[in-house]
Design a protein around this motif. Structure first.
Motif, PDB file in Angstrom:
ATOM      1  N   SER A 105      44.429  42.231  38.320  1.00 32.33           N
ATOM      2  CA  SER A 105      45.560  41.337  38.098  1.00 32.33           C
ATOM      3  C   SER A 105      45.401  40.585  36.777  1.00 32.33           C
ATOM      4  N   SER A 126      44.322  33.099  42.410  1.00 33.06           N
ATOM      5  CA  SER A 126      45.230  33.911  43.225  1.00 33.06           C
ATOM      6  C   SER A 126      46.685  33.655  42.830  1.00 33.06           C
ATOM      7  N   THR A 156      50.960  42.067  43.601  1.00 34.80           N
ATOM      8  CA  THR A 156      49.577  41.646  43.829  1.00 34.80           C
ATOM      9  C   THR A 156      49.501  40.458  44.782  1.00 34.80           C
ATOM     10  N   THR A 164      47.207  40.881  47.974  1.00 34.83           N
ATOM     11  CA  THR A 164      46.060  39.997  48.186  1.00 34.83           C
ATOM     12  C   THR A 164      45.983  39.551  49.642  1.00 34.83           C
ATOM     13  N   ARG A 222      42.913  40.785  52.127  1.00 33.17           N
ATOM     14  CA  ARG A 222      42.064  39.729  52.678  1.00 33.17           C
ATOM     15  C   ARG A 222      41.769  39.951  54.163  1.00 33.17           C
ATOM     16  N   GLY A 276      38.846  39.126  45.516  1.00 33.95           N
ATOM     17  CA  GLY A 276      40.110  38.604  44.981  1.00 33.95           C
ATOM     18  C   GLY A 276      40.495  39.293  43.690  1.00 33.95           C
ATOM     19  N   ASN A 277      41.205  38.571  42.853  1.00 35.71           N
ATOM     20  CA  ASN A 277      41.675  39.138  41.585  1.00 35.71           C
ATOM     21  C   ASN A 277      40.535  39.409  40.609  1.00 35.71           C
TER      22      ASN A 277
END
Lengths: 335, 335
Positions: free
Chosen positions: B176, B181, B188, B192, B196, B204-205
């Motif tokens: 990303s 976030s 995205t 996400t 998760r 995460g990103n």
């Protein structure tokens, strides 16, 4: 014509010293008025300013790690906000900052209108290629770009490339998955049709490897893809050149060869650095905006100011506006 | 357990010679049955096959430049189509080809079902990093990926990375625009939330430069972005290493140093080549599919066959199906 350029003195890793030094690197006779924005005492401590430069006080500073939204809300008196404000008020034609890119962009988008006929601004980044540089846009001003926005990017990229990079009739490509027009996604299919209508040399789709090969002068893509590509390239160069440098130190014995290779590697690194071309323009807003790199040296500051001067002098925004208007009246406008 | 692998003998730049040679590079005792698919007389002209290999005749050949859709329609009797067909019919567990990637993918998508619970297949490509390799998916099997598809990619990437690349609890990141976030696009943001919920180590990103830095073991992205990144990286490496090699020849005087540097550059190039890790799996379809690189050498052919063997032996597809089913029953399924 004198171009008035607001320079954020407090932005970047070695501000304000590097910024003040950079102003002394401007070529003699450049017809500019520089508004040096920041804390007067800190600027004064860096020595005299060149002739034609004056200080515009700003009490606050946006840090490199401030979240853009926070900065936008809480740092209205920062040198960055004041610098952009000078353009908004018409007191400057252009603004240059080496500071927090996200915050800089946020202030520009918030304080400056977009040009008539342009939907969204785009960051245009000159990327090194085997043949020189290629202008990639958008490199992340917008995270979801619609097809009509990509069309705007093509138009803006062409004008900037012609006027500031000095490339006549630049070749424009749309970043996609294959050269055939059947390759891509919904966004690129629609964008292709729209860009085809523009008065520019559109070569159609290009693929990722066509960028470093220098197949085109302008690469159009959505801001998500552009940002990922740009950062991936930075990381890859760091990995390869960093790896080679380590090996060099341990394996190359002849001192002359070591020196030669070190200077070659440095040259490659410099080529991928903003310093060489002076920063990336944020295209599509009222006023000229040049985003410098936080790690820039004095030379890069001077180059960023020169890029701003050139864009303003060559009336990039006026040309973009005129071409966008011509599209609207010719009925080729689409939303 | 004997793994039966269909190998397209006619695909790739120096087929069938390189393919037949490659089969002789397989390690002794590898429990495989190889079905060598192609024109029997051309295969025979390349010398004996190793024990455990037999020829499956196919009269036609897909060229490297055939358009995938055309190949799909007109070359049903090609070695590529027959190879994939052997998996479909259950006569082979896996298929390997170094031929036309687009056509290979088209035949797989057309002839093989997707795994239960998986929406779309993804090409997973191991990318060299400062710390080893990172598996990037999707590298272009799908041009518009929906968030739930990205979730599937995360799950499949984790299983392949664990089982075939031997990395325990691989770190999975979503490509990303920033680590926060809040950075990214609609796709995205939704992905996400979905990733998760998966039983894996989701960091995460990640940004573009985190890939070459080796910050994660698996990078999830849509096929458009993945394909562009992959090709951009190939082009960039070509530009940098090609440029350095030229300079090397003209500037480095000491013969020992020249040799050392040449071997270093070759090492870097090899690291970015499929040869080292044996090809990219197409994940998410019934059967094991390994896409080799057209320019591969015999060693790469052997590595591709070994990757196929490993993926089939470690029951990658069974594990993917099981994890996808667990999601559905736990009510975490989303479309």
């Amino acid at each position: 014509m004198t171009i008035r350029i607001a320079v954020d003195a407090m932005g970047g890793d070695n501000a304000p010293r590097v910024v003040v030094n950079g102003l002394h690197h401007l070529p003699e006779g450049l017809d500019v008025e520089i508004l040096v924005v920041g804390r007067p005492e800190e600027i004064a401590a860096c020595g005299d300013l060149p002739a034609g430069a004056e200080v515009v006080p700003a009490t606050d500073v946006v840090d490199m790690h401030d979240a853009p939204r926070e900065a936008l809300r809480k740092k209205r008196k920062s040198s960055l906000a004041v610098s952009v404000g000078l353009v908004r008020e018409g007191r400057a034609d252009a603004v240059v900052s080496l500071g927090n890119t996200g915050a800089f962009m946020a202030f520009c988008v918030s304080l400056l209108s977009t040009l008539p006929g342009i939907r969204r601004p785009a960051i245009a980044v000159p990327i090194p290629t085997a043949r020189g540089h290629c202008l990639l846009l958008d490199a992340g001003a917008t995270s979801d770009s619609r097809p009509a926005q990509l069309r705007d990017f093509a138009l803006m990229g062409k004008v900037y490339c012609e006027q500031v990079m000095g490339i006549e009739s630049p070749k424009v490509g749309l970043l996609s998955l294959g050269e055939e027009s059947s390759k891509g996604n919904e966004r690129t299919f629609q964008a292709t049709e729209m860009i085809r209508e523009l008065p520019l040399e559109f070569v159609g789709n290009v693929e990722g490897d066509d960028i470093p090969r220098g197949e085109v002068d302008v690469v159009v893509c959505d801001g998500f893809t552009g940002n990922v590509v740009l950062k991936f390239g930075e990381g890859l160069m760091e990995m390869v050149l960093g790896g080679l440098q380590g090996v060099l130190e341990s394996q190359v014995k002849n001192p002359g060869d070591r020196e030669a290779l070190e200077s070659i590697l440095k040259g490659f690194m410099a080529k991928t650095d903003y310093a060489e071309y002076g920063g990336a323009p944020l295209l599509g807003v009222q006023g000229t905006v040049i985003i410098g790199h936080g790690r820039s040296a004095a030379k890069a500051v001077a180059n960023a100011v020169r890029a701003a001067h050139r864009a303003a002098q060559h009336r990039v925004n006026e040309l973009i506006t005129r071409e966008a208007a011509a599209l609207e009246t010719s009925g080729k406008e689409a939303t």
